[in-house]
Design a protein around this motif. Structure first.
Motif, PDB file in Angstrom:
ATOM      1  N   GLU A 144       0.828  -1.210   0.000  1.00 41.16           N
ATOM      2  CA  GLU A 144       0.000   0.000   0.000  1.00 41.16           C
ATOM      3  C   GLU A 144       0.858   1.254   0.000  1.00 41.16           C
ATOM      4  O   GLU A 144       0.613   2.197  -0.767  1.00 41.16           O
ATOM      5  CB  GLU A 144      -0.933  -0.005   1.203  1.00 41.16           C
ATOM      6  N   LYS A 145       1.871   1.291   0.839  1.00 39.63           N
ATOM      7  CA  LYS A 145       2.746   2.464   0.894  1.00 39.63           C
ATOM      8  C   LYS A 145       3.509   2.629  -0.423  1.00 39.63           C
ATOM      9  O   LYS A 145       3.658   3.744  -0.940  1.00 39.63           O
ATOM     10  CB  LYS A 145       3.734   2.340   2.051  1.00 39.63           C
ATOM     11  N   SER A 148       1.319   4.105  -3.075  1.00 39.17           N
ATOM     12  CA  SER A 148       1.150   5.549  -2.854  1.00 39.17           C
ATOM     13  C   SER A 148       2.392   6.313  -3.285  1.00 39.17           C
ATOM     14  O   SER A 148       2.305   7.352  -3.958  1.00 39.17           O
ATOM     15  CB  SER A 148       0.843   5.817  -1.379  1.00 39.17           C
ATOM     16  N   ASP A 149       3.561   5.802  -2.899  1.00 39.95           N
ATOM     17  CA  ASP A 149       4.819   6.467  -3.247  1.00 39.95           C
ATOM     18  C   ASP A 149       5.032   6.535  -4.754  1.00 39.95           C
ATOM     19  O   ASP A 149       5.644   7.484  -5.265  1.00 39.95           O
ATOM     20  CB  ASP A 149       5.994   5.745  -2.592  1.00 39.95           C
ATOM     21  N   ASP A 153      -2.654   4.263  -9.008  1.00 37.36           N
ATOM     22  CA  ASP A 153      -4.051   4.198  -8.585  1.00 37.36           C
ATOM     23  C   ASP A 153      -4.291   2.833  -7.943  1.00 37.36           C
ATOM     24  O   ASP A 153      -4.097   1.796  -8.576  1.00 37.36           O
ATOM     25  CB  ASP A 153      -4.964   4.379  -9.803  1.00 37.36           C
ATOM     26  N   HIS A 154      -4.707   2.846  -6.679  1.00 35.61           N
ATOM     27  CA  HIS A 154      -4.824   1.582  -5.963  1.00 35.61           C
ATOM     28  C   HIS A 154      -5.913   1.644  -4.899  1.00 35.61           C
ATOM     29  O   HIS A 154      -6.333   2.725  -4.492  1.00 35.61           O
ATOM     30  CB  HIS A 154      -3.494   1.203  -5.303  1.00 35.61           C
ATOM     31  N   ARG A 156      -6.790  -0.475  -1.143  1.00 34.12           N
ATOM     32  CA  ARG A 156      -6.387  -1.469  -0.143  1.00 34.12           C
ATOM     33  C   ARG A 156      -7.639  -2.210   0.337  1.00 34.12           C
ATOM     34  O   ARG A 156      -8.572  -1.613   0.873  1.00 34.12           O
ATOM     35  CB  ARG A 156      -5.690  -0.797   1.048  1.00 34.12           C
TER      36      ARG A 156
END
Length: 292
Positions: A144-145, A148-149, A153-154, A156
């Motif tokens: 997840e991190k 984001s980094d 587009d995701h 969780r």
């Protein structure tokens, strides 16, 4: 408990048949008592992190979802020293907001497959592992991190329904699975996740959306050409995601706080004096820690 050095295994799905950025690479054949795995295994390093890669369908996408030897694949990853498995898989979406190109860091599965060997254990040596929480939360946090980094587009969390295939869904099936509150659909993550749990491997899935399955009646139904068009971009983003997540997972640790590495401690039900010796030998990599 002795500390364990992390070795990250990546199982690449449709569109991901290799890994960029690895150094000291070598393809090696690893034999399994459970038969022939999908391909040789690629060993390498990503910075300071030891990596192991296996193309789920084989290089050249030679093996269909039902033809994959899931037991052999997980067994050779364990024999290769993997402590963690990141599964990268193409999938269809059941939700409007999960558009093609979105990555779903799955936390649940529904298994609708019926033509696959689903356990390393069986008559002669019986075990029942818990699948209540089928993915490793620690891996999910790192993915997840990293997403984001990387600006990917995701989402969780979500339920991945595994169908047998190789045909895509009927429209009726697609609407049924949506009514079950599933997020995505694919053909490969079961029994892979179950076998990873039996092998005491931390496991997480990144489901890469390629299409909307066939529930959106205003759209054309899913076809291979449309899927392949999205796969190329997804594969590139998957490489970036793994490269970003690997450093956070590197180094040594005592135990997995999700309990993945101790799944068999309360799973074996056949007492030692009643166990099939030949089966125990086959399980040397998967369950050697608890079989002694």
């Amino acid at each position: 408990m002795d500390k364990t050095e992390t070795v990250i295994g990546v199982i690449g799905g449709s569109g991901l048949y290799g890994m960029d950025g690895l150094t000291d690479t070598e393809w090696r054949r690893i034999d399994s008592p459970f038969g022939t795995p999908s391909d040789e295994v690629l060993f390498g390093r990503l910075g300071d992190v030891q990596m192991v890669f296996l193309p789920r369908h084989g290089r050249g996408h030679r093996i269909s979802p039902s033809g994959i030897n899931y037991r052999a694949n997980i067994d050779v990853m364990k024999r290769a020293g993997c402590t963690d498995i990141i599964s990268v898989s193409a999938c269809g979406s059941f939700r409007e907001e999960l558009a093609p190109g979105c990555f779903v860091i799955v936390d649940q599965f529904i298994d609708r497959t019926f033509a696959r060997e689903k356990s390393f254990f069986g008559n002669g040596l019986v075990a029942h592992v818990s699948m209540a929480d089928p993915v490793c939360a620690r891996l999910g946090d790192a993915l997840e991190k990293a997403a984001s980094d990387c600006g990917i587009d995701h989402v969780r969390g979500g339920t991945y329904l595994t169908m047998e295939g190789p045909q895509f869904s009927t429209r009726a099936e697609s609407h049924l699975y949506r009514s079950w509150d599933c997020s995505v659909i694919g053909m490969t993550n079961m029994p892979e996740a179950k076998l990873a749990r039996e092998a005491e491997l931390c496991y997480a899935t990144v489901a890469m959306v390629t299409d909307y399955d066939c529930w959106r009646e205003e759209d054309a139904h899913v076809d291979v050409a449309a899927v392949l068009e999205v796969l190329t971009g997804n594969a590139s983003k998957a490489q970036d995601l793994i490269a970003a997540a690997a450093p956070a997972l590197s180094g040594s640790r005592n135990i997995c706080h999700s309990g993945c590495d101790r799944a068999l401690e309360v799973a074996l039900i056949t007492p030692p004096e009643a166990r099939d010796e030949e089966m125990a030998v086959m399980l040397d990599a998967v369950a050697g820690r608890v079989l002694g």
